[in-house]
Motif scaffolding. Structure first.
Motif, PDB file in Angstrom:
ATOM      1  N   THR A   1      -2.913  12.209  -4.479  1.00 46.58           N
ATOM      2  CA  THR A   1      -2.347  11.425  -5.575  1.00 46.58           C
ATOM      3  C   THR A   1      -3.007  10.049  -5.666  1.00 46.58           C
ATOM      4  O   THR A   1      -3.260   9.531  -6.758  1.00 46.58           O
ATOM      5  N   SER A   2      -3.296   9.461  -4.529  1.00 46.67           N
ATOM      6  CA  SER A   2      -3.922   8.130  -4.534  1.00 46.67           C
ATOM      7  C   SER A   2      -5.318   8.206  -5.165  1.00 46.67           C
ATOM      8  O   SER A   2      -5.779   7.256  -5.797  1.00 46.67           O
ATOM      9  N   TRP A   3      -5.971   9.345  -5.009  1.00 47.39           N
ATOM     10  CA  TRP A   3      -7.279   9.553  -5.657  1.00 47.39           C
ATOM     11  C   TRP A   3      -7.089   9.622  -7.177  1.00 47.39           C
ATOM     12  O   TRP A   3      -7.904   9.128  -7.939  1.00 47.39           O
TER      13      TRP A   3
ATOM     14  N   ILE B   1      -7.329   3.253  -1.450  1.00 50.92           N
ATOM     15  CA  ILE B   1      -5.939   3.333  -1.901  1.00 50.92           C
ATOM     16  C   ILE B   1      -5.205   4.343  -1.018  1.00 50.92           C
ATOM     17  O   ILE B   1      -5.663   5.473  -0.858  1.00 50.92           O
ATOM     18  N   SER B   2      -4.094   3.925  -0.432  1.00 47.78           N
ATOM     19  CA  SER B   2      -3.335   4.842   0.413  1.00 47.78           C
ATOM     20  C   SER B   2      -1.876   4.395   0.494  1.00 47.78           C
ATOM     21  O   SER B   2      -1.597   3.278   0.927  1.00 47.78           O
ATOM     22  N   GLN B   3      -0.988   5.249   0.070  1.00 47.72           N
ATOM     23  CA  GLN B   3       0.438   4.939   0.172  1.00 47.72           C
ATOM     24  C   GLN B   3       0.807   4.670   1.622  1.00 47.72           C
ATOM     25  O   GLN B   3       1.339   3.620   1.952  1.00 47.72           O
TER      26      GLN B   3
ATOM     27  N   GLU C   1      -2.271   5.375   6.450  1.00 46.73           N
ATOM     28  CA  GLU C   1      -2.613   6.053   7.706  1.00 46.73           C
ATOM     29  C   GLU C   1      -3.485   7.278   7.485  1.00 46.73           C
ATOM     30  O   GLU C   1      -3.855   7.936   8.469  1.00 46.73           O
ATOM     31  N   THR C   2      -3.773   7.633   6.240  1.00 46.86           N
ATOM     32  CA  THR C   2      -4.504   8.879   5.985  1.00 46.86           C
ATOM     33  C   THR C   2      -5.847   8.868   6.724  1.00 46.86           C
ATOM     34  O   THR C   2      -6.645   7.944   6.558  1.00 46.86           O
ATOM     35  N   ALA C   3      -6.076   9.913   7.524  1.00 52.10           N
ATOM     36  CA  ALA C   3      -7.233   9.905   8.436  1.00 52.10           C
ATOM     37  C   ALA C   3      -8.553   9.721   7.687  1.00 52.10           C
ATOM     38  O   ALA C   3      -9.396   8.924   8.100  1.00 52.10           O
TER      39      ALA C   3
ATOM     40  N   LYS D   1       2.141  22.112  -8.434  1.00 51.36           N
ATOM     41  CA  LYS D   1       1.804  23.116  -7.415  1.00 51.36           C
ATOM     42  C   LYS D   1       2.391  22.765  -6.057  1.00 51.36           C
ATOM     43  O   LYS D   1       2.820  23.634  -5.327  1.00 51.36           O
ATOM     44  N   GLU D   2       2.435  21.498  -5.702  1.00 50.46           N
ATOM     45  CA  GLU D   2       2.846  21.206  -4.335  1.00 50.46           C
ATOM     46  C   GLU D   2       4.336  21.411  -4.083  1.00 50.46           C
ATOM     47  O   GLU D   2       4.722  21.741  -2.979  1.00 50.46           O
ATOM     48  N   ILE D   3       5.151  21.256  -5.112  1.00 48.55           N
ATOM     49  CA  ILE D   3       6.578  21.443  -4.798  1.00 48.55           C
ATOM     50  C   ILE D   3       7.185  22.723  -5.369  1.00 48.55           C
ATOM     51  O   ILE D   3       8.197  23.196  -4.864  1.00 48.55           O
TER      52      ILE D   3
HETATM   53  C1  F6R Z   1       0.718  14.281  -3.218  1.00 44.46           C
HETATM   54  C2  F6R Z   1       0.580  13.469  -2.037  1.00 44.46           C
HETATM   55  C3  F6R Z   1      -0.723  13.485  -1.328  1.00 44.46           C
HETATM   56  C4  F6R Z   1      -1.105  12.054  -0.924  1.00 44.46           C
HETATM   57  C5  F6R Z   1      -2.391  12.072  -0.079  1.00 44.46           C
HETATM   58  C6  F6R Z   1      -2.853  10.673   0.261  1.00 44.46           C
HETATM   59  O1  F6R Z   1       1.989  14.166  -3.752  1.00 44.46           O
HETATM   60  O2  F6R Z   1       1.477  12.796  -1.623  1.00 44.46           O
HETATM   61  O3  F6R Z   1      -1.718  14.069  -2.096  1.00 44.46           O
HETATM   62  O4  F6R Z   1      -1.288  11.299  -2.072  1.00 44.46           O
HETATM   63  O5  F6R Z   1      -2.155  12.779   1.100  1.00 44.46           O
HETATM   64  O6  F6R Z   1      -1.876   9.981   0.959  1.00 44.46           O
HETATM   65  P1  F6R Z   1      -1.895   8.411   1.102  1.00 44.46           P
HETATM   66  O7  F6R Z   1      -1.733   7.820  -0.247  1.00 44.46           O
HETATM   67  O8  F6R Z   1      -0.781   8.098   2.020  1.00 44.46           O
HETATM   68  O9  F6R Z   1      -3.245   8.065   1.677  1.00 44.46           O
END
Ligand code: F6R
Length: 608
Positions: free
Chosen positions: A303-305, A347-349, A352-354, A487-489
């Motif tokens: 989603t951040s992408w 961009i990352s919610q 922590e995304t690897a 699709k994801e939910i």
């Molecule tokens: C979709 C979703 C994931 C995150 C992705 C990046 O609803 O939540 O696609 O957007 O894993 O996560 P963040 O933004 O935490 O880097």
């Protein structure tokens, strides 16, 4: 990925662990377990399934100990069953470990340990670590953990306990988040603050290569090479209320409905209507560097992408600079061309995304400035980037990202406005955009009132096998995001495309069973998208159009119309995404899916 929590103090550990695991369940939910130091013994309870099932299994045990560790798992190695659930133990059942991350050289180490006589009971990578600690263990847990960590490659956030040293928890981190919660004569360890916020808001974040030794009186932090490190205790800013459902049946619905407020929070104190300008404290000292940039690269995942793609359109439009968007997983491995005049924004919610974190580290190696847009305060990406902007929307618990997406777009808009005002934009033009931005929350409120209508659409189409989402310009990424949510939910196969691409392939899929969601607002490509709608109707496809209020013409073509209020083109994604979030939510409910914990997913993807 996996959630971990530990407690040492004067209270009974069990309820603290169970409650903490419930808070962490959004990070992984296929199995769970606890290890308790109980009257000189080490007691382990593990259970496939959700935390409530673990809670039932431990209820009878009546544990009273005040030291323990707990884990909720998102499987990487081995199916989600009892034997693969954490904690894992050594051969003599003296030691217990919980782990978040991946040990890459586990199979070589496992063979070596088997030759030395160790017996393994699980298929996990984690189990080798506890046997390795056992190899080095001579009544000094801290030292044994340190020696074992020197042998492994990979990522970890771990907590380890020993029944021979029952007054101690050893924690260590490399690549998977871990923090220490500081109470009064009690200490907590957790993969995120939501697990412990009920007990303390004072936390110290461990950095990679650091460990902490917790006992009843104090905690000590060191590097894993035994050099002392001083950690600052920070105060977590969010409230318990923010991590509760607040009367909604699901976190996702709460987060969708909170968007008017979260978008406001994301703009609070940043927009200056009087001079048509923006203030973003984190970026202030780096403005010159940002203004000199000849190119901007945005990188993120999921989603951040998608919000990065919208950022590309906005930044190119307002700054007239080349902007590139890349999946972080591709960017980090493809030897990108960067120089000091290119700025990178990740961009990352979760922060922590690897893959996104690895991208940050790659950029730093190449000496380009890297900025972050994160939600989780104190997260690794927030700390490792040069500077950045927080979303300030509070914890996002629903696994499907919603409020973070709208806030990310809001932040990108604010960055674009900040830089454009310094480059060319007049105060008048700035004021016009700010007025429109300030009107967005009210417009989102209006869209949310269509919830019941959208629910009916979900009932009508919830049994479809496929969905197509089409949009153009700023709303092409919205089509991608709408399809991802679906699709994801709901597990309905859904694809997003730029509407004009339909003719180059996807049109073959269209028949009377194919619902096609068009984002067809009144912007410069409106006439073109109407032609695309005609093409779908000519093939008996079912059209759901997200259109601009007052557009009566579209009713003649689409089977269903969801109206959103008018706004500036580049702000439209903030409105058009909302009905698509609701459509996905209701479709998932119609299909009986677990909205907040969709299968195979987990919040915060801390493995590659
Ligand atoms: C979709 C979703 C994931 C995150 C992705 C990046 O609803 O939540 O696609 O957007 O894993 O996560 P963040 O933004 O935490 O880097």
């Amino acid at each position: 990925m996996c959630g971990i929590v530990g407690y040492i103090g004067k209270q009974k550990a069990l309820p603290i662990l169970i409650n903490g695991l419930k808070r962490l369940e959004y990070r992984g939910y296929d199995s769970a377990g606890i290890a308790m130091l109980e009257n000189g013994d080490l007691q382990i309870v593990k259970q496939p399934g959700k935390i409530c099932e673990l809670e039932e299994s431990v209820a009878a045990a009546n544990f009273t100990g005040n030291v323990g560790i707990g884990h909720t798992r998102w499987a990487t190695h081995g199916v989600p069953d009892r034997k693969n659930a954490h904690p894992h133990t050594d051969c003599r059942k003296r030691l217990a470990i919980i782990h978040n991350g991946i040990i890459e050289n586990y199979s070589t180490l496992k063979n070596e340990l088997i030759l030395k006589g160790h017996t393994f009971v699980s298929e996990t990578d984690t189990e080798i670590l506890v046997h390795l600690i056992e190899e080095f263990y001579d009544n000094n847990l801290e030292q044994a953990v340190r020696y074992a960590l020197a042998e492994i490659q990979g990522t970890y956030g771990i907590l380890v306990v020993s029944k021979d040293e029952p007054e101690m928890i050893v924690a260590a981190r490399n690549g998977s988040p871990l923090l220490i919660g500081v109470g009064e004569e009690e200490y907590f360890a957790a993969s995120d603050a939501s697990a412990i916020i009920r007990h303390t808001r004072d936390v110290a974040y461990l950095d990679d290569g650091e460990m902490a030794i917790l006992n009843h009186k104090t905690f000590v932090t060191k590097t894993i090479h035994d050099k002392p490190v001083t950690k600052y205790v920070e105060r977590v800013s969010f409230d318990l209320e923010q991590i509760e459902k607040g009367g909604y049946p699901h976190f996702m619905l709460k987060e969708i409905f909170n968007q008017p407020e979260t978008i406001r929070d994301c703009m609070r104190g940043r927009l200056m209507l009087e001079n048509g300008d923006v203030r973003l404290g984190g970026l202030e000292v780096h403005l010159d560097q940002m203004l000199k940039a000849k190119k901007i690269v945005l990188t993120a995942c999921g989603t951040s992408w998608h919000s990065a793609l919208i950022g590309e359109y906005i930044l190119e439009e307002l700054l007239r600079l080349p902007v590139e968007v890349d999946y972080a997983s591709e960017f980090r491995y493809r030897n990108p061309v960067l120089d000091p005049e290119t700025i990178v924004i990740v961009i990352s919610q979760s922060g922590e995304t690897a893959d996104t974190l690895a991208a940050v580290r790659e950029v730093k190696k190449m000496r380009s400035p890297v900025f972050g847009i994160c939600n989780v305060v104190g997260s690794t990406i927030a700390r490792e980037t040069l500077a950045g902007v927080y979303l300030h929307v509070g914890p996002e618990i629903g696994v499907a990202s919603t409020k973070a997406f709208t806030a990310q777009v809001t932040v990108l808009m604010q960055i674009a406005l900040l830089l454009a005002r310094r480059k060319w934009m007049s105060a008048e033009e700035g004021k016009k955009i700010i007025r429109e931005l300030q009107a967005i929350p009210e417009k989102v409120e209006k869209i949310l009132q269509l919830d019941q209508k959208i629910q009916k659409l979900a009932e009508l189409y919830g049994n479809s096998h496929n969905f197509l989402y089409l949009g153009r310009g700023y709303n092409f990424p919205v089509a991608l995001e709408g399809a991802l949510k679906m699709k994801e939910i709901s597990y309905i196969h859904a694809e997003g495309y730029p509407a004009a691409e339909m003719k180059h392939g996807p049109i073959a899929l269209i028949d009377e069973n194919m619902p096609v969601v068009f984002i067809a607002i009144k912007d410069h490509s409106y006439d073109k998208i109407i032609s695309n709608i005609e093409e779908v109707k000519a093939r008996n496809g079912r059209v759901i159009a997200v259109a601009t209020e007052g557009d009566e013409k579209i009713k003649e073509r689409a089977d269903h119309v969801i109206y959103v209020p008018q706004t500036l083109d580049f702000l439209s994604p903030l409105l058009t995404i909302v009905p698509l979030q609701l459509l996905a939510y209701h479709a998932a409910i119609v299909r009986g899916c677990n909205v907040d914990q969709p299968r195979n997913l987990a919040k915060s993807v801390t493995v590659e």
